[in-house]
Enzyme design. Structure first.
Site, PDB file in Angstrom:
ATOM      1  N   ASP A  99      -1.184  -1.496  12.785  1.00  0.00           N
ATOM      2  CA  ASP A  99      -2.346  -0.649  12.467  1.00  0.00           C
ATOM      3  C   ASP A  99      -3.608  -1.512  12.501  1.00  0.00           C
ATOM      4  OD1 ASP A  99      -4.285   0.989  11.334  1.00  0.00           O
ATOM      5  OD2 ASP A  99      -3.346   1.138   9.369  1.00  0.00           O
TER       6      ASP A  99
ATOM      7  N   ARG B 143      -6.051   9.382   7.531  1.00  0.00           N
ATOM      8  CA  ARG B 143      -6.750   8.329   6.805  1.00  0.00           C
ATOM      9  C   ARG B 143      -6.632   8.648   5.319  1.00  0.00           C
ATOM     10  NH1 ARG B 143      -9.512   4.680  10.266  1.00  0.00           N
ATOM     11  NH2 ARG B 143      -8.976   3.371   8.483  1.00  0.00           N
ATOM     12  N   SER B 144      -6.926   7.643   4.496  1.00  0.00           N
ATOM     13  CA  SER B 144      -6.789   7.882   3.055  1.00  0.00           C
ATOM     14  C   SER B 144      -7.803   8.912   2.546  1.00  0.00           C
ATOM     15  CB  SER B 144      -6.881   6.570   2.286  1.00  0.00           C
ATOM     16  OG  SER B 144      -7.948   5.781   2.754  1.00  0.00           O
TER      17      SER B 144
ATOM     18  N   GLN C 131       0.803  -1.236   0.000  1.00  0.00           N
ATOM     19  CA  GLN C 131       0.000   0.000   0.000  1.00  0.00           C
ATOM     20  C   GLN C 131       0.838   1.289   0.000  1.00  0.00           C
ATOM     21  OE1 GLN C 131      -3.754   0.249   2.470  1.00  0.00           O
ATOM     22  NE2 GLN C 131      -2.530   1.752   3.575  1.00  0.00           N
TER      23      GLN C 131
ATOM     24  N   GLU D 256       4.993  -1.211   8.692  1.00  0.00           N
ATOM     25  CA  GLU D 256       3.660  -1.221   9.307  1.00  0.00           C
ATOM     26  C   GLU D 256       2.869  -2.383   8.709  1.00  0.00           C
ATOM     27  OE1 GLU D 256       1.660   2.585   8.852  1.00  0.00           O
ATOM     28  OE2 GLU D 256      -0.290   1.592   8.918  1.00  0.00           O
TER      29      GLU D 256
ATOM     30  N   GLU E  59      -3.819   9.330  -1.354  1.00  0.00           N
ATOM     31  CA  GLU E  59      -3.031  10.174  -0.443  1.00  0.00           C
ATOM     32  C   GLU E  59      -1.940  10.932  -1.200  1.00  0.00           C
ATOM     33  OE1 GLU E  59      -1.708   7.335   2.467  1.00  0.00           O
ATOM     34  OE2 GLU E  59      -3.693   7.161   3.369  1.00  0.00           O
TER      35      GLU E  59
HETATM   36  C1  PEP Z   1      -3.300   3.087   6.594  1.00  0.00           C
HETATM   37  O1  PEP Z   1      -3.559   1.917   6.298  1.00  0.00           O
HETATM   38  O2  PEP Z   1      -2.401   3.332   7.393  1.00  0.00           O
HETATM   39  C2  PEP Z   1      -4.094   4.188   6.021  1.00  0.00           C
HETATM   40  C3  PEP Z   1      -3.795   5.458   6.274  1.00  0.00           C
HETATM   41  O3  PEP Z   1      -5.100   3.832   5.189  1.00  0.00           O
HETATM   42  P1  PEP Z   1      -6.661   3.924   5.476  1.00  0.00           P
HETATM   43  O4  PEP Z   1      -6.955   5.312   5.965  1.00  0.00           O
HETATM   44  O5  PEP Z   1      -7.276   3.651   4.124  1.00  0.00           O
HETATM   45  O6  PEP Z   1      -6.970   2.899   6.506  1.00  0.00           O
HETATM   46 MG    MG Z   2      -1.875   1.189   7.711  1.00  0.00          MG
END
Ligand code: PEP
Ligand code: MG
Length: 403
Positions: free
Chosen positions: A303, A357-358, A156, A276, A199
């Site tokens: 996370d 968050r995304s 990701q 992460e 992002e």
């Molecule tokens: C993440 O996974 O750390 C992230 C920021 O993505 P999302 O906000 O889509 O969970």
């Molecule tokens: Mg994450």
């Protein structure tokens, strides 16, 4: 004084997040002040996080607010943040905010804290965090894919964190790496199949291995140009490509053991400083195998595995699954529960990484909480207005702290 912070009125409305999706914004009014906050939304959500909205989406949250919350919070003393957050849970009536939605509870909870800090004339970071605080380092994604883009890498996020003398220098250097990667990709793909994700990290039709090489190369080049140390890391968000016991990348598939070896090799052989969610969110033991193998050489951050829940962080501490935790307020839905998560991690000697968050809004509360929580890093992208709303606020906060 106490009477001054009695909640006199409140509003909730729908606004759009950076993806153009509806989210919730709330206002809380006391005699002399107002607090306003809006909550972001994730795309790669953890199974155990509260859901952003009830059935019916953001509109159902607003309906719930008008019917059940507005009157019930009127007259409450906003100085009692813990009591306010408990009241929200009581009004919701479920154990995971599934009636009102985690984004409504988050926006209300933060708006309550902002109403008090505004009324007291002190910044939110000081109200929540007290004295003896400092700013974190920025951690920003530069190439990615996963749930945040189409046709990108399976991983990701590939992330950089410059260690400048000031926060401004660090974010400037991070954004230079982002720009250099754009140039490298342009050269490599001649404009074909390059874009940006949710992002604003680059998205390109290349394999994960090549993306890793490009980030390491760009970080090295910009580091020697700016004389600033730049560390490289990644959010695998591995749950999103864990299928039937295997990790399915766009060009190959890894068994659990291969995934563990791959993660360890990024830290030990490629010099990554942070990983992460290297394993599926249910695999506390897989996480632990990586954490013990890398020791103090790498930060293993959880996370989706913890979703900012103190009980799951406690389980991770017992199992030695990681040595750091990602913090996202709307995974648990209140400031109080988030503070409990931060404190639980701190007591175990873990670092916390606070995260956007995304799908973001321009609310900058994350910047203030990063300081209040003594976060080691703030993950908030490298470019893009809604990302820089937080990063630029930290430039101002650092200026404040140096006065
Ligand atoms: C993440 O996974 O750390 C992230 C920021 O993505 P999302 O906000 O889509 O969970
Ligand atoms: Mg994450």
């Amino acid at each position: 004084m106490v009477d001054d912070f009695e909640i006199l009125a409140s509003n909730a409305r729908i606004i759009l997040d950076s993806r153009g999706n509806p989210t919730v914004e709330c206002d809380i009014f006391t005699s002399y002040s107002m607090g306003r906050s809006s909550a972001p939304s994730g795309a790669s959500t953890g199974k155990t996080e509260v859901s952003a909205f009830p059935k019916g989406g953001a509109a159902a949250s607003i309906e719930f607010f008008n019917k059940n919350v507005k009157k019930a919070i009127t007259g409450f003393n906003a100085l009692d943040q813990k009591g306010f957050d408990e009241l929200l849970r009581e009004i919701d009536g479920t154990d995971n905010f599934s009636a009102m939605g985690g984004n409504l509870s988050t926006a209300l909870s933060i708006a309550c804290a902002k109403a008090v800090s505004n009324g007291m004339g002190i910044p939110l970071y000081r109200y929540v965090g007290g004295m003896g605080i400092s700013v974190p380092e920025p951690l920003g994604n530069v190439i990615g894919g996963g749930q945040h883009a189409r046709n990108g890498t399976t991983i990701q996020e590939l992330l950089v964190s410059a260690e400048g003398k000031t926060f401004l220098e660090s974010i400037t250097v991070n954004s230079k790496v982002h720009r250099r990667i754009g140039e490298i990709l342009q050269d490599r793909l001649k404009g074909q199949g390059i874009g940006v994700g949710d992002e604003r990290a680059w998205v390109a039709a290349i394999k994960d291995e090549e993306a890793i090489d490009i980030v390491l190369r760009a970080a090295k080049e910009i580091s020697s140009e700016t004389k600033v140390k730049i560390r490289v890391g990644s959010d695998f968000a591995a749950s999103s490509y864990y299928k039937d016991g295997k990790y399915v990348y766009k060009d190959h598939t890894f068994t659990k053991d291969q995934q563990i070896d791959f993660a360890i090799s990024l830290i030990k052989e490629r010099g990554f400083f942070l990983l992460e969610d290297p394993m599926d969110e249910g695999d506390f033991d897989g996480f632990a195998a990586i954490t013990s193998a890398v020791g103090s050489r790498g930060l293993i951050v959880g996370d989706d595995i913890y979703t900012t829940r103190a009980d799951l962080i406690r389980k991770g501490i017992e199992k030695k699954s990681s040595n750091a935790v990602l913090i996202k307020v709307n995974q648990v839905g209140t400031l109080t529960s988030t503070m409990e998560a931060v404190e639980t991690a701190r007591m175990a000697g873990w670092k916390n990484v606070i995260s956007h968050r995304s799908g973001e809004t321009t609310d900058d509360f994350l910047a203030h909480l990063s300081v209040a929580f003594r976060s080691y890093l703030i993950k908030s992208g490298t470019v893009g207005g809604e990302r820089l709303a937080k990063l630029n606020e930290l430039v101002r906060i650092q200026e404040d702290l140096m006065d």
